[in-house]
Design an enzyme around this catalytic site. Structure first.
Site, PDB file in Angstrom:
ATOM      1  N   GLU A 155      44.113 -29.076  34.720  1.00  0.00           N
ATOM      2  CA  GLU A 155      43.731 -27.801  35.521  1.00  0.00           C
ATOM      3  C   GLU A 155      45.250 -27.704  36.358  1.00  0.00           C
ATOM      4  O   GLU A 155      45.234 -27.928  37.596  1.00  0.00           O
ATOM      5  CB  GLU A 155      42.864 -27.971  36.691  1.00  0.00           C
ATOM      6  CG  GLU A 155      41.429 -28.115  35.808  1.00  0.00           C
ATOM      7  CD  GLU A 155      40.337 -28.031  36.811  1.00  0.00           C
ATOM      8  OE1 GLU A 155      40.320 -28.424  37.983  1.00  0.00           O
ATOM      9  OE2 GLU A 155      39.395 -27.500  36.438  1.00  0.00           O
ATOM     10  N   GLU A 308      34.984 -28.134  30.303  1.00  0.00           N
ATOM     11  CA  GLU A 308      34.226 -28.695  31.426  1.00  0.00           C
ATOM     12  C   GLU A 308      33.199 -27.612  31.719  1.00  0.00           C
ATOM     13  O   GLU A 308      33.676 -26.646  32.066  1.00  0.00           O
ATOM     14  CB  GLU A 308      35.155 -29.114  32.657  1.00  0.00           C
ATOM     15  CG  GLU A 308      36.278 -30.430  32.385  1.00  0.00           C
ATOM     16  CD  GLU A 308      36.735 -30.638  33.704  1.00  0.00           C
ATOM     17  OE1 GLU A 308      36.510 -30.260  34.761  1.00  0.00           O
ATOM     18  OE2 GLU A 308      38.053 -31.017  33.507  1.00  0.00           O
ATOM     19  N   GLU A 356      33.805 -37.346  44.061  1.00  0.00           N
ATOM     20  CA  GLU A 356      32.847 -36.699  43.293  1.00  0.00           C
ATOM     21  C   GLU A 356      31.564 -37.365  42.750  1.00  0.00           C
ATOM     22  O   GLU A 356      31.170 -37.270  41.628  1.00  0.00           O
ATOM     23  CB  GLU A 356      33.554 -36.092  41.987  1.00  0.00           C
ATOM     24  CG  GLU A 356      34.505 -35.011  42.412  1.00  0.00           C
ATOM     25  CD  GLU A 356      35.226 -34.012  41.415  1.00  0.00           C
ATOM     26  OE1 GLU A 356      34.849 -32.808  41.476  1.00  0.00           O
ATOM     27  OE2 GLU A 356      35.801 -34.621  40.338  1.00  0.00           O
TER      28      GLU A 356
HETATM   29  C1  GLA Z   1      37.500 -29.786  37.547  1.00  0.00           C
HETATM   30  C2  GLA Z   1      38.183 -31.004  37.243  1.00  0.00           C
HETATM   31  C3  GLA Z   1      37.451 -32.266  36.970  1.00  0.00           C
HETATM   32  C4  GLA Z   1      36.438 -32.504  38.119  1.00  0.00           C
HETATM   33  C5  GLA Z   1      35.557 -31.087  38.254  1.00  0.00           C
HETATM   34  C6  GLA Z   1      34.337 -31.116  38.978  1.00  0.00           C
HETATM   35  O1  GLA Z   1      37.225 -29.211  36.405  1.00  0.00           O
HETATM   36  O2  GLA Z   1      39.098 -30.949  36.213  1.00  0.00           O
HETATM   37  O3  GLA Z   1      38.389 -33.421  37.117  1.00  0.00           O
HETATM   38  O4  GLA Z   1      37.080 -32.417  39.367  1.00  0.00           O
HETATM   39  O5  GLA Z   1      36.307 -29.933  38.280  1.00  0.00           O
HETATM   40  O6  GLA Z   1      34.719 -30.889  40.269  1.00  0.00           O
END
Ligand code: GLA
Length: 684
Positions: A155, A308, A356
């Protein structure tokens, strides 16, 4: 044309799995995980996204032995690996030993380790360290049989205002402008005595006493996106150099403001996206569909991957409502319907520690005997049945323009209203199309539009000559073009174009404007031919424009206030058979829907499934020759779909009509005539 993903999906089917973080678990758990993955139909997991500190516990030390074992376990269970480069989260020692690797915010605060993303994209030391760990991973695993895909970073979105960013920003500006005079011109530095004598004097738009130069801010966003892309590209290149032949990608974040994915799309072998729609928002299915159509658009129509999503609740909103297994299934099928060849989650096993710990997972803390995990297994079974859609495409006759640079420039402060938001407009124009089951491609301004009968331009603030030319060509070539407010306001330097707006389109639209107007709270009434609902009444809110119809029919007018009597919506019949609408305000939903209906009807664009009836609460999408029907409502929906089909999810025959229980789906494949083409025909 063959696609790099074809081999993988031909072998594995639709990809199914999630992020897997084995470093959080004892090796005995790895074996249980692999077994449970297999039972759930998982065929691909993303490993190592946050493993840097485990690989390199101290500078220069390497520990890959544990990963060797993880890959062996997964391979033994037939689970392919999407191996990540771990460069989104450097170990704490990197920032301690080299503070310049840490990002600095707009206020000059250096961010520290203890979370993730603590890297400055322009830091030379960070870039070298990231490349070194990437090269070592690649040298060891480039040809590992379990590793079938690579995932660079995570990301990408880190912004840095530090000194190294300033240095690289100047180099980027030098490349763009060539001379400081050209930069001064482009940035309009005659305003407020901002003239620079030399590139060395230029800074990122750090905290300043008052509003910063909007073109400086725009260029810094462009630069930041390009700088992150450079980080991605050098790792991608290192993987290839090490002999990686598998697809390489990174995970996008939908309409993420920090990166211009039109510029990124060519750098990834397959577009991949993370999607966390707010299922508590009743409009989220439409908004998610828009993101998915964008992902397809970024890849030029090719299959993409949902890399995701959440199996249940997220944990990063203020209040995270649960996601039902039915909703999770519908959203997953929605992605496949809209072109995804893979459906994955964050993450496989729920973490017990860390930020998380309450984020849902495919395998919850409570284990496999849970509603969430049963939903995961069910989806695994579903996806395994959808072979016929792999690699196929969605055909659309409607295009919707979207552009990051326009979004950025349009939202710089110092404007008539900060309440006019580009994404709100894009969503508002998309929703009626979604409601009507119209297939939409999201395209970039300037793209060829010949394939489209309807072109929707919710708000393209920066409009260069190429983009204006392609819109004009579309209308003159017979398309119906609908243009929303604050389009074509500025040039690529974000300078307002002098003249009656939208300067570069006024002739083809037959309308021109002279004043942007913030509307009072409560909006203003609009009357005219398109107004539906309460007879003769509609409304505009937030933003409107003082227009003059030069050569267009006025379809609606403002009925009150500063703009009373002036045109609100116009339409021009364009010689050549097309037509052009201009919408000079933010309209209420029924009125905007009426404008779009007018264009769809004129263009003869049908809903996605011609002849289907009963789709009120049902999202219908055609991919290849397969019809996806997703019942978003709480009642059984009886859908008439002329033809003889097989529901791929159940194997049932469907003839002309299908009953969909609430929150259920059907995936209809045209039934094959029995015995067709076999020499056995006569025998039976
Ligand atoms: C993003 C990140 C993951 C995780 C998710 C959920 O997509 O890439 O590592 O943190 O959010 O919060």
């Amino acid at each position: 044309m063959p696609h790099i993903m074809d081999r993988l999906t031909a072998e594995l089917g639709l990809l199914y799995g999630g992020d897997y973080n084995p470093e959080q678990w004892d090796p005995s758990v790895w074996r249980e995980d692999a077994r449970l993955m297999r039972e759930a139909g998982v065929n691909l997991v993303t490993v190592g996204v946050f493993s840097w500190a485990r690989y390199e516990p101290e500078p220069g030390v390497r520990d890959f032995a544990w990963l060797d074992e993880v890959l062996d376990v997964l391979q033994a269970h037939g689970i392919a690996v999407d191996l990540a480069t771990p460069t989104a989260s450097p170990p704490p020692w990197l920032g301690i030993d080299h503070p310049e690797t840490l990002p600095v915010d707009r206020d000059g605060v250096r961010l520290v380790a203890g979370s993730r993303n603590q890297f400055a994209p322009s830091s030379r030391v960070y870039r070298e360290a990231a490349l070194a760990i990437t090269c070592d991973l690649a040298a060891r695993y480039a040809r590992h049989p379990a590793v079938r895909m690579w995932h660079v970073g995570n990301e990408y979105g880190q912004v840095d205002f530090g000194d190294e960013a300033a240095r690289e920003f100047r180099a980027w500006l030098h490349d763009r402008y060539g001379s400081i005079d050209a930069l001064n011109e482009a940035w309009g530095t005659a305003f407020w005595s901002q003239r620079y004598r030399d590139f060395e004097d230029v800074l990122p738009p750090r905290r300043a006493p008052y509003l910063v130069n909007p073109t400086q801010a725009l260029d810094f966003r462009r630069f930041t996106s390009d700088e992150l892309l450079a980080c991605y590209r050098e790792q991608h290149a290192a993987l290839r150099e090490a002999g990686v032949t598998a697809p390489i990608t990174t995970n996008f974040m939908g309409f993420f403001p920090g990166a211009d994915y039109w510029r990124w799309a060519d750098a990834v072998d397959v577009v991949a996206d993370d999607q966390y729609p707010d299922h508590a928002d009743p409009r989220s299915p439409a908004d998610a569909a828009l993101v998915q159509d964008l992902m397809r658009g970024l890849g030029g129509g090719a299959p993409w991957l949902l890399l995701e999503q959440a199996a249940g609740a997220t944990s990063w909103r203020e209040h995270n409502l649960p996601k039902s297994p039915e909703r999770m299934r519908l959203d997953s099928l929605q992605a496949v319907a809209r072109g995804a060849d893979g459906v994955c989650f964050f993450q496989w096993r729920a973490s017990t520690a860390g930020a998380e710990r309450f984020h849902s997972a495919m395998l919850p803390h409570a284990g496999p005997d849970t509603a969430v995990h049963r939903g995961v297994r069910r989806l695994g079974t579903d996806l395994a049945r959808l072979h016929p859609v792999i690699g196929s495409r969605v055909a659309a006759r409607t295009a919707l323009l979207f552009d990051w640079e326009s979004w950025w420039a349009a939202e710089e402060p110092g404007r008539i209203t900060e309440r006019l938001r580009t994404l709100d407009q894009v969503r508002a124009y998309y929703r009626p199309l979604w409601d009507r089951g119209v297939a939409v491609d999201v395209v970039r301004p300037g793209a060829a539009l010949d394939a489209y009968d309807v072109v929707v331009v919710p708000q393209t603030y920066l409009l260069d000559d190429d983009a204006a030319t392609s819109l004009r060509a579309a209308a003159e070539g017979g398309a119906c073009v609908v243009v929303g407010p604050m389009t074509g306001v500025a040039d690529r330097n974000a300078h307002v174009l002098p003249g009656r707006f939208p300067v570069r389109l006024a002739d083809v639209l037959g309308v021109s404007g002279e004043e942007w107007v913030a509307l009072p709270d409560g909006g203003v009434p609009v009357t005219g031919a398109l107004v539906t609902g309460t007879p003769g009444k509609g409304s505009a809110h937030t933003h409107a424009e003082l227009l003059r119809a030069d050569d267009a029919e006025v379809l609606s007018r403002f009925a009150d206030g500063h703009l009373a009597g002036a045109p609100a919506v116009t339409r021009r019949d364009v010689p050549g058979g097309g037509a052009a609408w201009y919408v000079g305000a933010v309209l209420d939903e029924p009125l905007l829907a009426a404008v779009l209906d007018d264009a769809l009807t004129r263009a003869g664009v049908p809903a996605a499934v011609p002849g289907a009836v009963g789709l009120d609460d049902v999202e219908a999408v055609v991919r290849g020759d397969v019809v996806f029907l997703l019942n978003r409502g709480g009642e059984t929906a009886r859908v008439a779909v002329p033809g003889t089909w097989t529901d791929l999810l159940t194997g049932d025959d469907v003839i002309d009509v299908v009953d969909l229980p609430p929150h259920d789906a059907a995936v209809l494949h045209p039934a094959q005539p029995r015995n067709q083409g076999t020499g056995d025909d006569e025998v039976h």
